[in-house]
Every structure is written in structure tokens, then in C-alpha cells.
Design a protein around this motif. Structure first.
Motif, mmCIF file in Angstrom:
data_model
loop_
_atom_site.group_PDB
_atom_site.id
_atom_site.type_symbol
_atom_site.label_atom_id
_atom_site.label_comp_id
_atom_site.label_asym_id
_atom_site.label_seq_id
_atom_site.Cartn_x
_atom_site.Cartn_y
_atom_site.Cartn_z
ATOM 1 N N ALA A 145 0.843 -1.199 0.000
ATOM 2 C CA ALA A 145 0.000 0.000 0.000
ATOM 3 C C ALA A 145 0.878 1.249 0.000
ATOM 4 O O ALA A 145 1.786 1.395 0.817
ATOM 5 N N GLY A 146 0.646 2.141 -0.946
ATOM 6 C CA GLY A 146 1.389 3.390 -1.008
ATOM 7 C C GLY A 146 2.772 3.278 -1.608
ATOM 8 O O GLY A 146 3.547 4.236 -1.565
ATOM 9 N N VAL A 147 3.106 2.125 -2.174
ATOM 10 C CA VAL A 147 4.427 1.914 -2.767
ATOM 11 C C VAL A 147 4.326 2.094 -4.279
ATOM 12 O O VAL A 147 3.342 1.680 -4.899
ATOM 13 N N ASP A 148 5.344 2.697 -4.891
ATOM 14 C CA ASP A 148 5.270 2.997 -6.320
ATOM 15 C C ASP A 148 5.313 1.708 -7.149
ATOM 16 O O ASP A 148 5.763 0.663 -6.673
ATOM 17 N N PRO A 149 4.804 1.768 -8.400
ATOM 18 C CA PRO A 149 4.677 0.553 -9.224
ATOM 19 C C PRO A 149 5.972 -0.206 -9.430
ATOM 20 O O PRO A 149 5.976 -1.436 -9.454
ATOM 21 N N SER A 150 7.084 0.513 -9.598
ATOM 22 C CA SER A 150 8.363 -0.164 -9.816
ATOM 23 C C SER A 150 8.765 -0.981 -8.590
ATOM 24 O O SER A 150 9.189 -2.142 -8.705
ATOM 25 N N ALA A 151 8.608 -0.390 -7.403
ATOM 26 C CA ALA A 151 8.954 -1.090 -6.169
ATOM 27 C C ALA A 151 8.012 -2.266 -5.936
ATOM 28 O O ALA A 151 8.431 -3.326 -5.440
ATOM 29 N N ARG A 152 6.751 -2.092 -6.303
ATOM 30 C CA ARG A 152 5.801 -3.200 -6.158
ATOM 31 C C ARG A 152 6.196 -4.366 -7.061
ATOM 32 O O ARG A 152 6.135 -5.525 -6.669
ATOM 33 N N ARG A 153 6.608 -4.044 -8.281
ATOM 34 C CA ARG A 153 7.022 -5.086 -9.212
ATOM 35 C C ARG A 153 8.232 -5.849 -8.665
ATOM 36 O O ARG A 153 8.276 -7.081 -8.724
ATOM 37 N N ASP A 154 9.207 -5.122 -8.132
ATOM 38 C CA ASP A 154 10.390 -5.774 -7.556
ATOM 39 C C ASP A 154 10.004 -6.665 -6.380
ATOM 40 O O ASP A 154 10.533 -7.771 -6.211
ATOM 41 N N PHE A 155 9.076 -6.165 -5.553
ATOM 42 C CA PHE A 155 8.624 -6.918 -4.392
ATOM 43 C C PHE A 155 8.005 -8.252 -4.822
ATOM 44 O O PHE A 155 8.277 -9.305 -4.243
#
Length: 307
Positions: free
Chosen positions: A165-175
Motif C-alpha cells: 500500500a502506497g508503494v510505487d509501481p516499480s517497487a511493487r514489481r520488484d517486491f
């Protein structure tokens, strides 16, 4: 090692807070190495369910096991072997990444702390930032720190409560790349999320609305089960078109997506008759169409957030 067939295997779990029935007869299975998305509107019991699974709450009724341990009588054993990541960042802002992980390792009384912390830093790509204070981290890096802390004990099950929640798309993809690597190694994951792109990356989904589990299975099977036919309508004054179409009983829902309107219902012939005179195209029903439909048709019978 405690043998088990399913990482999570629960039947008929119920939880009340006073007179509010927050989780109702929840039955759920998560296999080894499986990523299961836990979806539903706010206040639907997702967090309460996750806390029951990891031993932080005791069910009022129901039975089940987590990693082979009884959720009612062996909660301490579950806590030792499950990684739980809360909705909010819960680590120490005035400590560095390494200091946070070292502190958690000390709390867990892990042997060879330096090696364990170094391994977690390397696995989550945090080594170069290990001396950075937590307060200076972006949402994505805080998320990695929280996941690294969860992984210190090499848990066989991760319970993640809206971690992106609240994390940018690039960081979400890496996660999510990290999650799939963990799943490939045999770690099971139950993750709550509101993002449809994340839901589609799960092996299986479970949709809970106001305490009731309404649907579970693969994304494809959930879409098929609802039996919705969807049409994309283009034109001007989509809001007026939406309001007009919604008055017809054959239209289950209308949702504006940018410059188009999604119109869904169970009877395609009736819908096409209603749409005569409009510019429309039949399109595959999406997961988002289905979840909006499920949410619209579920009843909020207590209305509190964060349960």
C-alpha cells in the motif's frame, strides 16, 4: 520438522468483537509454495483472519492448522515459524537497516546473528544501504526492510497484510519478483492486496466481503463462476449513459474506466438490445469487473475499518 500437507488448512473460523461478527465460517487452504491473494473491501475481516492464522488472535470457533500446528492450542509454535508483515511499517526509524535487522535477530535469539543479518541484506538487495537510517527510506525500501526482518528465521509461511500500500509501481514489481522467488523455494504466501495487477500474479485468490468468503480459486475460475458478460461503451457523456443504463434490470453494473464505460450483466442478448444506438464492443470480463461486482453485491453489516 513438523510434517504438514497444507501451509494453511482451516475450517469454519469465526471471530466476534462484542456483537460484531467479523469473520464468518472462514475455510481456506494454502499449499506449499503457493501464493494466495486475500482480497476484499476495507473492514471485511482480512486483518482479523490473518491475525488468527499467525497466532495473535484465538478464533471463537472453528478448527485448523498452520504449518501443521493447531491454531487454537499451538499459537506459540506458529509464531516462531511464520513471518508476519503488518499493514504499517513497524520498525525503528532512528536505527539503520542493519541495526533494525540485528535488533530483531537478537529478539528472536538467533545464533550467528551477523551471518543471518548479512544473508537477509544480500537476499533483499539491501547491502549497499545497510547503514541508512530507516526514517530516510522510501516506501519501497521500507517494505524490503520489513520483508527482510520477516525472513530472518527462514519462515515457511509469510502472512503479508497489504504490504505494498502506497508503494510505487516499480517497487511493487520488484517486491513481487522477490515473492515468486520465495514461493519457488517452497515458501507459502498469503497476501492481502487491493491491487488487481497483484491479484493476477497470485496462484489462487480468496475474496472476503464483510466476514464472508464469497469466492476462491484461480483468477480465471472466479471470473467464469460469476457468469458476467461485459461490454465496452465509447462516446461522450459517459456518466449520463451510465446512469441511464443502470436503471435497466438486465444491467448488473456500469463502471467508467477512463474514456470508456464497462457494462456488465448475465444476459448478453438483453444487454446488446439495450446498447443499440451506442458504440459498444464485447470484451472479456476482467478480474476488476468481477471484484467490483462482488463488492457491490455484498452487505456491510458492521462498517468498521481495519478489521
Amino acid at each position: 520438522m513438523n510434517p504438514y500437507k497444507y501451509a494453511i488448512d482451516v475450517q469454519g473460523l469465526n471471530k466476534y468483537f462484542g456483537d460484531k461478527h467479523v469473520v464468518k465460517d472462514l475455510s481456506l487452504q494454502v499449499s506449499r509454495g503457493e501464493i494466495v491473494g486475500f482480497l476484499g473491501p476495507n473492514g471485511s475481516g482480512k486483518t482479523t483472519a490473518i491475525r488468527m492464522l499467525c497466532g495473535l488472535l484465538t478464533p471463537d470457533s472453528g478448527t485448523g492448522h498452520c504449518l501443521g500446528y493447531d491454531i487454537a492450542t499451538q499459537s506459540d509454535a506458529i509464531k516462531r515459524e511464520v513471518g508476519y508483515m503488518t499493514q504499517k511499517f513497524s520498525y525503528w526509524e532512528d536505527l539503520s537497516i542493519r541495526e533494525n535487522l540485528d535488533f530483531v535477530a537478537r529478539v528472536y535469539e538467533l545464533a550467528n546473528r551477523k551471518h543471518v543479518v548479512d544473508e537477509a541484506l544480500e537476499t533483499l538487495g539491501l547491502t549497499s544501504r545497510s547503514s541508512q537510517l530507516a526514517r530516510s527510506l522510501s516506501g519501497g525500501w521500507k517494505q524490503r526492510l520489513a520483508l527482510a526482518a520477516c525472513m530472518l528465521r527462514h519462515p515457511r509461511l509469510l502472512l503479508l497484510d497489504e504490504p505494498t500500500a502506497g508503494v510505487d509501481p516499480s517497487a511493487r514489481r520488484d517486491f513481487w519478483e522477490e515473492l515468486h522467488e520465495l514461493a519457488a523455494s517452497g515458501v507459502s504466501v498469503l497476501i492481502s492486496t487491493h491491487y488487481m495487477d497483484e491479484a493476477e500474479r497470485c496462484h489462487k485468490l480468496a475474496y472476503i466481503a464483510y466476514g464472508n468468503l464469497l469466492a476462491q480459486g484461480s483468477a480465471k475460475s472466479i471470473i467464469q463462476t460469476q457468469g458476467l458478460y461485459t461490454y465496452e461503451v465509447r462516446g461522450e457523456n459517459l456518466m449520463n449513459i451510465s446512469k441511464f443504463l443502470a436503471q435497466n434490470d438486465a444491467i448488473e453494473q456500469t463502471v467508467i474506466f477512463g474514456s470508456t464505460l464497462h457494462v456488465s450483466g448475465k444476459n448478453p442478448q438483453a444487454i446488446e438490445t439495450i446498447l443499440e444506438g451506442h458504440r459498444y464492443t464485447a470484451i472479456p470480463t476482467s478480474l476488476e469487473d468481477v471484484f467490483i461486482y462482488l463488492m457491490k453485491n455484498s452487505k456491510d453489516n458492521f462498517g468498521d475499518e481495519n478489521v
